[in-house]
Design a protein around this motif. Structure first.
Motif, PDB file in Angstrom:
ATOM      1  N   SER A  23      54.808  46.639  42.521  1.00 38.87           N
ATOM      2  CA  SER A  23      53.210  47.458  42.401  1.00 38.87           C
ATOM      3  C   SER A  23      52.672  46.120  42.143  1.00 38.87           C
ATOM      4  O   SER A  23      51.242  46.018  42.440  1.00 38.87           O
ATOM      5  CB  SER A  23      53.376  48.248  40.948  1.00 38.87           C
ATOM      6  OG  SER A  23      53.816  47.407  39.989  1.00 38.87           O
ATOM      7  N   PHE A  27      49.353  46.169  44.909  1.00 36.40           N
ATOM      8  CA  PHE A  27      48.070  46.661  44.335  1.00 36.40           C
ATOM      9  C   PHE A  27      47.458  45.267  44.027  1.00 36.40           C
ATOM     10  O   PHE A  27      46.351  45.125  44.309  1.00 36.40           O
ATOM     11  CB  PHE A  27      48.309  47.486  43.083  1.00 36.40           C
ATOM     12  CG  PHE A  27      48.670  48.804  43.580  1.00 36.40           C
ATOM     13  CD1 PHE A  27      48.035  49.683  44.284  1.00 36.40           C
ATOM     14  CD2 PHE A  27      49.703  49.127  42.760  1.00 36.40           C
ATOM     15  CE1 PHE A  27      48.303  50.805  44.498  1.00 36.40           C
ATOM     16  CE2 PHE A  27      50.457  50.444  43.078  1.00 36.40           C
ATOM     17  CZ  PHE A  27      49.531  51.241  43.991  1.00 36.40           C
ATOM     18  N   ASN A  29      46.566  44.116  41.612  1.00 35.09           N
ATOM     19  CA  ASN A  29      45.774  44.217  40.302  1.00 35.09           C
ATOM     20  C   ASN A  29      46.475  44.330  39.144  1.00 35.09           C
ATOM     21  O   ASN A  29      47.387  45.279  38.826  1.00 35.09           O
ATOM     22  CB  ASN A  29      44.846  45.518  40.639  1.00 35.09           C
ATOM     23  CG  ASN A  29      43.895  45.907  39.584  1.00 35.09           C
ATOM     24  OD1 ASN A  29      43.938  45.168  38.590  1.00 35.09           O
ATOM     25  ND2 ASN A  29      42.767  46.396  39.846  1.00 35.09           N
ATOM     26  N   VAL A  32      46.363  47.844  37.168  1.00 33.19           N
ATOM     27  CA  VAL A  32      47.115  48.903  37.662  1.00 33.19           C
ATOM     28  C   VAL A  32      48.635  48.650  37.570  1.00 33.19           C
ATOM     29  O   VAL A  32      49.371  49.684  37.303  1.00 33.19           O
ATOM     30  CB  VAL A  32      46.665  49.081  39.207  1.00 33.19           C
ATOM     31  CG1 VAL A  32      47.529  49.926  39.932  1.00 33.19           C
ATOM     32  CG2 VAL A  32      45.242  49.360  39.376  1.00 33.19           C
TER      33      VAL A  32
END
Length: 70
Positions: A23, A27, A29, A32
């Motif tokens: 992830s 992402f 980020n 997140v």
């Protein structure tokens, strides 16, 4: 510690680290990534098997006899 307890702990740790890495790359980020990883860890750690593993690691007896060491 029983082998199935060790496998449950390793599954939880490995999938959490893998989800964090994937992830993070997908992402890019951190918020997140941390939210997804936290949600996954909360889901996995509240499953009945992990609750039994944590109880056994704390030394509490398993009165249900669901898993017997025979």
């Amino acid at each position: 510690m029983r082998a199935r307890d060790l496998r449950a702990i390793l599954f939880c740790a490995a999938t959490t680290v893998l989800l964090f890495a994937v992830s993070g790359l997908a992402f890019r980020n951190w918020l997140v990534t941390l939210a997804l990883t936290g949600a996954w860890a909360a889901f996995v750690l509240t499953r009945p098997r992990m609750l039994r593993v944590m109880r056994r690691l704390r030394g509490e007896p398993d009165w249900g006899g669901y898993f017997k060491n025979d």
